[in-house]
Scaffold this motif. Structure first.
Motif, PDB file in Angstrom:
ATOM      1  N   ARG A 209       1.061  -1.155  -0.203  1.00  0.00           N
ATOM      2  CA  ARG A 209      -0.019   0.010  -0.444  1.00  0.00           C
ATOM      3  C   ARG A 209       0.875   1.583  -0.075  1.00  0.00           C
ATOM      4  NH1 ARG A 209      -5.261   0.680   0.879  1.00  0.00           N
ATOM      5  NH2 ARG A 209      -4.953  -1.524   2.273  1.00  0.00           N
ATOM      6  N   PHE A 210       0.859   1.780  -0.986  1.00  0.00           N
ATOM      7  CA  PHE A 210       1.341   3.226  -1.711  1.00  0.00           C
ATOM      8  C   PHE A 210       0.906   4.450  -1.945  1.00  0.00           C
ATOM      9  CE2 PHE A 210       2.118   1.184  -5.126  1.00  0.00           C
ATOM     10  CZ  PHE A 210       2.484   2.044  -6.167  1.00  0.00           C
ATOM     11  N   ALA A 211       2.236   5.770  -2.194  1.00  0.00           N
ATOM     12  CA  ALA A 211       1.575   6.353  -3.027  1.00  0.00           C
ATOM     13  C   ALA A 211       2.643   7.007  -3.358  1.00  0.00           C
ATOM     14  CB  ALA A 211       0.714   7.310  -2.213  1.00  0.00           C
ATOM     15  N   LEU A 212       2.826   7.616  -4.643  1.00  0.00           N
ATOM     16  CA  LEU A 212       3.759   8.418  -5.044  1.00  0.00           C
ATOM     17  C   LEU A 212       3.019   9.461  -6.364  1.00  0.00           C
ATOM     18  CD1 LEU A 212       4.639   8.211  -7.805  1.00  0.00           C
ATOM     19  CD2 LEU A 212       5.832   5.598  -6.781  1.00  0.00           C
ATOM     20  N   VAL A 213       3.947  10.167  -6.231  1.00  0.00           N
ATOM     21  CA  VAL A 213       3.917  11.770  -6.346  1.00  0.00           C
ATOM     22  C   VAL A 213       5.532  11.862  -7.313  1.00  0.00           C
ATOM     23  CG1 VAL A 213       3.809  14.223  -7.214  1.00  0.00           C
ATOM     24  CG2 VAL A 213       2.504  12.941  -5.368  1.00  0.00           C
ATOM     25  N   ALA A 214       4.314  11.887  -9.399  1.00  0.00           N
ATOM     26  CA  ALA A 214       6.229  12.094 -10.079  1.00  0.00           C
ATOM     27  C   ALA A 214       5.369  13.205 -10.598  1.00  0.00           C
ATOM     28  CB  ALA A 214       6.508  10.612 -10.819  1.00  0.00           C
ATOM     29  N   ASP A 215       6.330  14.149 -10.974  1.00  0.00           N
ATOM     30  CA  ASP A 215       6.484  15.115 -11.543  1.00  0.00           C
ATOM     31  C   ASP A 215       7.432  14.989 -12.829  1.00  0.00           C
ATOM     32  OD1 ASP A 215       6.427  17.561 -13.336  1.00  0.00           O
ATOM     33  OD2 ASP A 215       6.681  18.577 -11.440  1.00  0.00           O
ATOM     34  N   ASP A 216       7.072  14.767 -14.142  1.00  0.00           N
ATOM     35  CA  ASP A 216       7.808  15.032 -15.601  1.00  0.00           C
ATOM     36  C   ASP A 216       8.585  13.150 -14.807  1.00  0.00           C
ATOM     37  OD1 ASP A 216       8.879  14.557 -17.854  1.00  0.00           O
ATOM     38  OD2 ASP A 216      10.275  15.900 -16.774  1.00  0.00           O
ATOM     39  N   LEU A 217       7.867  11.956 -14.470  1.00  0.00           N
ATOM     40  CA  LEU A 217       8.797  10.950 -14.193  1.00  0.00           C
ATOM     41  C   LEU A 217       9.932  10.989 -13.300  1.00  0.00           C
ATOM     42  CD1 LEU A 217       8.774   9.232 -17.642  1.00  0.00           C
ATOM     43  CD2 LEU A 217       7.173   8.784 -16.569  1.00  0.00           C
ATOM     44  N   VAL A 218       9.666  11.797 -12.426  1.00  0.00           N
ATOM     45  CA  VAL A 218      10.732  11.981 -11.430  1.00  0.00           C
ATOM     46  C   VAL A 218      10.343  12.146  -9.970  1.00  0.00           C
ATOM     47  CG1 VAL A 218      12.647  13.147  -9.423  1.00  0.00           C
ATOM     48  CG2 VAL A 218      12.314  13.048 -11.948  1.00  0.00           C
TER      49      VAL A 218
ATOM     50  N   LYS B 106       8.518  12.857  -6.260  1.00  0.00           N
ATOM     51  CA  LYS B 106       9.025  13.630  -5.441  1.00  0.00           C
ATOM     52  C   LYS B 106       7.935  13.343  -4.327  1.00  0.00           C
ATOM     53  CE  LYS B 106      10.013  16.999  -9.146  1.00  0.00           C
ATOM     54  NZ  LYS B 106      11.053  17.098  -8.931  1.00  0.00           N
ATOM     55  N   TYR B 107       7.291  12.399  -4.024  1.00  0.00           N
ATOM     56  CA  TYR B 107       6.822  11.881  -2.985  1.00  0.00           C
ATOM     57  C   TYR B 107       6.881  10.667  -3.129  1.00  0.00           C
ATOM     58  CZ  TYR B 107       3.884  11.139   0.887  1.00  0.00           C
ATOM     59  OH  TYR B 107       3.168  10.291   2.571  1.00  0.00           O
ATOM     60  N   ILE B 108       6.695   9.990  -2.500  1.00  0.00           N
ATOM     61  CA  ILE B 108       6.534   8.266  -1.922  1.00  0.00           C
ATOM     62  C   ILE B 108       6.200   8.280   0.201  1.00  0.00           C
ATOM     63  CG2 ILE B 108       8.779   8.074  -1.705  1.00  0.00           C
ATOM     64  CD1 ILE B 108       7.416   5.309  -3.774  1.00  0.00           C
ATOM     65  N   GLY B 109       4.299   7.218  -0.192  1.00  0.00           N
ATOM     66  CA  GLY B 109       4.531   7.121   1.282  1.00  0.00           C
ATOM     67  C   GLY B 109       4.398   6.023   1.213  1.00  0.00           C
ATOM     68  N   VAL B 110       5.078   5.129   2.300  1.00  0.00           N
ATOM     69  CA  VAL B 110       4.583   3.283   1.810  1.00  0.00           C
ATOM     70  C   VAL B 110       4.403   2.921   3.444  1.00  0.00           C
ATOM     71  CG1 VAL B 110       5.934   0.825   1.720  1.00  0.00           C
ATOM     72  CG2 VAL B 110       6.176   3.261   0.112  1.00  0.00           C
ATOM     73  N   GLU B 111       2.795   2.347   3.336  1.00  0.00           N
ATOM     74  CA  GLU B 111       2.685   1.795   4.385  1.00  0.00           C
ATOM     75  C   GLU B 111       3.446   0.952   5.305  1.00  0.00           C
ATOM     76  OE1 GLU B 111       0.268   3.660   5.873  1.00  0.00           O
ATOM     77  OE2 GLU B 111      -0.533   4.772   4.401  1.00  0.00           O
ATOM     78  N   THR B 112       3.524   0.983   6.592  1.00  0.00           N
ATOM     79  CA  THR B 112       3.993  -0.646   7.353  1.00  0.00           C
ATOM     80  C   THR B 112       3.080  -1.386   7.266  1.00  0.00           C
ATOM     81  OG1 THR B 112       4.169   0.886   9.251  1.00  0.00           O
ATOM     82  CG2 THR B 112       6.816   1.000   7.529  1.00  0.00           C
ATOM     83  N   ASN B 113       1.776  -0.508   7.963  1.00  0.00           N
ATOM     84  CA  ASN B 113       0.301  -1.805   8.519  1.00  0.00           C
ATOM     85  C   ASN B 113      -0.609  -1.791   6.901  1.00  0.00           C
ATOM     86  OD1 ASN B 113      -2.229  -2.387   9.404  1.00  0.00           O
ATOM     87  ND2 ASN B 113      -1.608  -1.796  11.361  1.00  0.00           N
TER      88      ASN B 113
ATOM     89  N   VAL C 119       0.324   7.268   5.224  1.00  0.00           N
ATOM     90  CA  VAL C 119       1.015   8.211   5.064  1.00  0.00           C
ATOM     91  C   VAL C 119       1.012   8.140   3.083  1.00  0.00           C
ATOM     92  CG1 VAL C 119       3.084   8.740   6.479  1.00  0.00           C
ATOM     93  CG2 VAL C 119       2.943   6.190   4.285  1.00  0.00           C
ATOM     94  N   SER C 120       0.046   6.779   2.320  1.00  0.00           N
ATOM     95  CA  SER C 120      -0.635   6.531   1.662  1.00  0.00           C
ATOM     96  C   SER C 120      -1.800   7.578   1.001  1.00  0.00           C
ATOM     97  CB  SER C 120      -0.068   4.739   0.949  1.00  0.00           C
ATOM     98  OG  SER C 120      -1.964   4.808   1.560  1.00  0.00           O
ATOM     99  N   GLY C 121      -2.161   7.927   2.097  1.00  0.00           N
ATOM    100  CA  GLY C 121      -3.478   8.375   1.679  1.00  0.00           C
ATOM    101  C   GLY C 121      -4.442   9.946   0.979  1.00  0.00           C
ATOM    102  N   ALA C 122      -5.055  10.237   0.548  1.00  0.00           N
ATOM    103  CA  ALA C 122      -5.354  11.750  -0.458  1.00  0.00           C
ATOM    104  C   ALA C 122      -5.000  12.119   0.354  1.00  0.00           C
ATOM    105  CB  ALA C 122      -6.261  11.686  -0.281  1.00  0.00           C
ATOM    106  N   ASP C 123      -4.870  12.524   1.723  1.00  0.00           N
ATOM    107  CA  ASP C 123      -4.499  13.755   3.012  1.00  0.00           C
ATOM    108  C   ASP C 123      -3.422  13.936   2.786  1.00  0.00           C
ATOM    109  OD1 ASP C 123      -7.136  14.497   3.030  1.00  0.00           O
ATOM    110  OD2 ASP C 123      -7.398  13.569   5.446  1.00  0.00           O
TER     111      ASP C 123
END
Length: 169
Positions: A135-144, A146-153, A159-163
């Motif tokens: 379970r993760f979320a990342l933001v990429a700008d021009d394929l790079v 910029k943010y990554i949040g990976v859940e440990t539970n 950290v992977s949620g919309a907020d």
């Protein structure tokens, strides 16, 4: 090694069924969704262990859908929900959630993206196989990245949620 801020997204191809309101009960022919097509775009990719699973279906997807306009206002071009299943399941899930054309439901059926990014999760113990997405979320700008949040539970969205993603933009 897990992908991190500053890394470039891997050059892999996912599958998806483009939103088509005329195809209410079936997917058309699945199409390629090449990660390189996000060159020059700002995208969110959030990964979930499984379609229709409780946390993914009841919390993760609805949060991103509810915040869609806020993401667009902050320059996000696409929101992609990724899971290691096939395009037909992802299409059915997208239709079931009524997200229409707001979220692209992409299949990483061969787990190429999750392996290339180090975001693979072994859920054999739960009967879901060895090649699932963390379970993760990342933001990429021009394929790079910029943010990554990976859940440990895996059953909690923080950290992977919309907020969390909005706070990082």
């Amino acid at each position: 090694m897990t992908i991190k801020v500053g890394d470039t997204l891997p050059s892999v191809t996912l599958k998806h069924c483009p939103y088509d309101p005329a195809l209410e009960h079936a997917c058309g022919l699945p199409q390629n969704l090449d990660i390189s097509s996000f060159r020059g775009k700002k995208v969110i990719i959030f990964g979930v262990p499984g379609a229709f699973t409780p946390t993914c279906n009841n919390q993760h997807v609805p949060e991103f859908y509810a915040k869609y306009n806020e993401f667009k206002a902050r320059g996000i071009d696409e929101i992609i929900c990724l899971s290691t299943t096939d395009a037909f399941v992802m299409d059915a899930w997208g239709k079931w959630t009524h997200t229409n054309d707001k979220i692209i439901f992409a299949a990483d059926g061969n787990a190429e993206f999750v392996h290339a990014t180090g975001l693979v999760l072994d859920l054999t113990v739960a009967g879901m196989g060895a090649n699932r997405s963390q379970r993760f979320a990342l933001v990429a700008d021009d394929l790079v990245v910029k943010y990554i949040g990976v859940e440990t539970n895996g059953s909690i969205v923080t950290v992977s949620g919309a907020d969390a993603v909005l706070a990082a933009l």
